[in-house]
Structure formats: structure tokens, C-alpha cells
Design a protein around this motif. Sequence first.
Motif, PDB file in Angstrom:
ATOM      1  N   ASN A 176       0.736  -1.286   0.134  1.00 58.03           N
ATOM      2  CA  ASN A 176       0.030   0.015  -0.099  1.00 58.03           C
ATOM      3  C   ASN A 176       0.988   1.128   0.087  1.00 58.03           C
ATOM      4  O   ASN A 176       1.856   1.120   0.567  1.00 58.03           O
ATOM      5  N   GLN A 177       0.294   2.268  -0.893  1.00 59.61           N
ATOM      6  CA  GLN A 177       1.086   3.604  -0.529  1.00 59.61           C
ATOM      7  C   GLN A 177      -0.074   4.849  -0.444  1.00 59.61           C
ATOM      8  O   GLN A 177      -1.481   4.387  -0.395  1.00 59.61           O
ATOM      9  N   PHE A 178       0.217   6.001  -0.327  1.00 60.37           N
ATOM     10  CA  PHE A 178      -0.816   6.929  -0.105  1.00 60.37           C
ATOM     11  C   PHE A 178      -0.403   8.086  -1.118  1.00 60.37           C
ATOM     12  O   PHE A 178       0.752   8.374  -1.533  1.00 60.37           O
ATOM     13  N   VAL A 179      -1.697   8.674  -1.359  1.00 59.12           N
ATOM     14  CA  VAL A 179      -1.495   9.952  -2.329  1.00 59.12           C
ATOM     15  C   VAL A 179      -1.968  11.147  -1.832  1.00 59.12           C
ATOM     16  O   VAL A 179      -3.256  10.990  -1.102  1.00 59.12           O
ATOM     17  N   LEU A 180      -1.119  12.215  -1.765  1.00 61.49           N
ATOM     18  CA  LEU A 180      -1.992  13.385  -1.262  1.00 61.49           C
ATOM     19  C   LEU A 180      -2.110  14.104  -2.482  1.00 61.49           C
ATOM     20  O   LEU A 180      -1.298  14.782  -3.287  1.00 61.49           O
ATOM     21  N   ALA A 181      -3.362  14.081  -3.108  1.00 57.26           N
ATOM     22  CA  ALA A 181      -4.136  14.614  -4.206  1.00 57.26           C
ATOM     23  C   ALA A 181      -3.869  15.970  -4.706  1.00 57.26           C
ATOM     24  O   ALA A 181      -3.667  16.302  -5.655  1.00 57.26           O
ATOM     25  N   ASP A 182      -3.960  16.724  -3.692  1.00 52.78           N
ATOM     26  CA  ASP A 182      -3.870  18.217  -3.776  1.00 52.78           C
ATOM     27  C   ASP A 182      -2.314  18.608  -4.447  1.00 52.78           C
ATOM     28  O   ASP A 182      -2.083  19.772  -5.073  1.00 52.78           O
TER      29      ASP A 182
END
Length: 244
Positions: A176-182
Motif C-alpha cells: 500500500n501507498q498513499f496519495v496527497l491529491a492536492d
Amino acid sequence: MTSRLRMWTLAGALAAGAATPALAGKIVVPEGCEAFLSVQMKECGVSHYWRCNEGPEGAVWEVHYDADGAFSMSVYSAEFQWLDSRYFADGTREHLVEEGPDPASLSELLDTGRDTYAFVIRETGPNGARDVVHQGYDRLTGRTVTIDGTELLETEFASTAMDAESGETVYEVFGNQFVLADERLFFLGPDTFRQDGEERENDASPLLFIRPGETNFGDTMPQFGCEGAEEIVFRPAPAAAARP
């Protein structure tokens, strides 16, 4: 996407300046660039991000520090396609030589919930040079995670790196990873790394998001998971009390 140990290849950019390697202190970014985020993470790491006026539109630079100082510097496109990385310890470089039929696309991931990719990275270093094909996918799980007050999109991913000449698998990684969309950024999460018949569990998830003007913005010393690298201090035993 995977491959978060990375660096820069814009003409003249490296010669113009870079974050200063140091055990402790503040980052110094090249002239014409502006740092916008520092991220303290698990497993004794801290990364700093900036953008430059003369760089490709939307491109972002990352310098990563561990307990020993500056570890790597990388640059990504606006789609978070890995473009180039340099590793300071041995001078190894990994840079994009061919986007292939399916370059990484953060826009595709955010618009549809899934993105596949296949591209070629050239690795050069003390052991010579080789081209490596990276292919895999990122998928939004639908779960939102809040870390240090920052809302992140959780992803599931799997990626395989293969020698472009022989077709042999160099390594596989999934998790799993994470995305900071802004800010159009990816961050590491818990994953499993397989190479040469061995398997290793990792988790370099972000713990603190620090922005300009906040305490510890730009600090180069990691704050978490560095127990093994703490300074050893000798303290003599107290003197025995004198007998009456």
C-alpha cells in the motif's frame, strides 16, 4: 507508484545546486526553487519537496535523508512519473530512458481509480550499467486515511522490475501507498519486497507533514525509528562512597 529512491536530470540543474548533505540542519534548495513540504516518516527517514520556476511544469524534486545524512535526490513529472534519481553514498543513478507504451499517470489513477504502467529505467553505478523495465499497477482502495491532520488516499500496488536484456526478475514489491491529491504526491506505506528468494517487510509511512513556517520545516534529521543510529555516550560509573 513504486520506486521512491530516486533524482534529477534536467540540464544544468545538478551543477546549479542541491540540498546540502548534513547530519543535522536545514535543507538549502537551488536558486529559483521553493520548498513546500517536509515529511517525517517511519524507518528513520525525512523527505523534502520543492518545485522550480525553470523546471518542467508540475515537476517536483525530493531529497531524502536518513540518520547518516543526505541519501538520495529524485525528480518526478506532474504525473508522478519517476524521471531520475541519484544516490549520494556511491553515486548510483537511475534515470528514465523510455516511457514505453504505458507511462505512469497520476491523473489516470485519480480519474478512474486505477493506473497501469510500464517504462524503462537505466541504472548506472559501480557495477556498470543496465536497463530495467518497471511494470505494475496502482489502484485506489476507496479508503481515506488521515495522518497528522492531512487527508490521504490509500492505494494498493504491485510492481515488478525486470532486466530489459535477459527478462529476468530483479525484484518484486507490493503493498500500500498513499496519495496527497492536492500536491500530486505519492508516499510510501507498508509493503513487501522480494528479491533473490528473500522477502522483507517495510513500512516507511508518513507520520508528520510540515509546511513552510511550521516548526521543524526543512530539518534534515529524521525523528522516528532511528534508535540504532543514536549517538553512543560514555558515562563513567559513579565513584564508590568512601568508607567511614
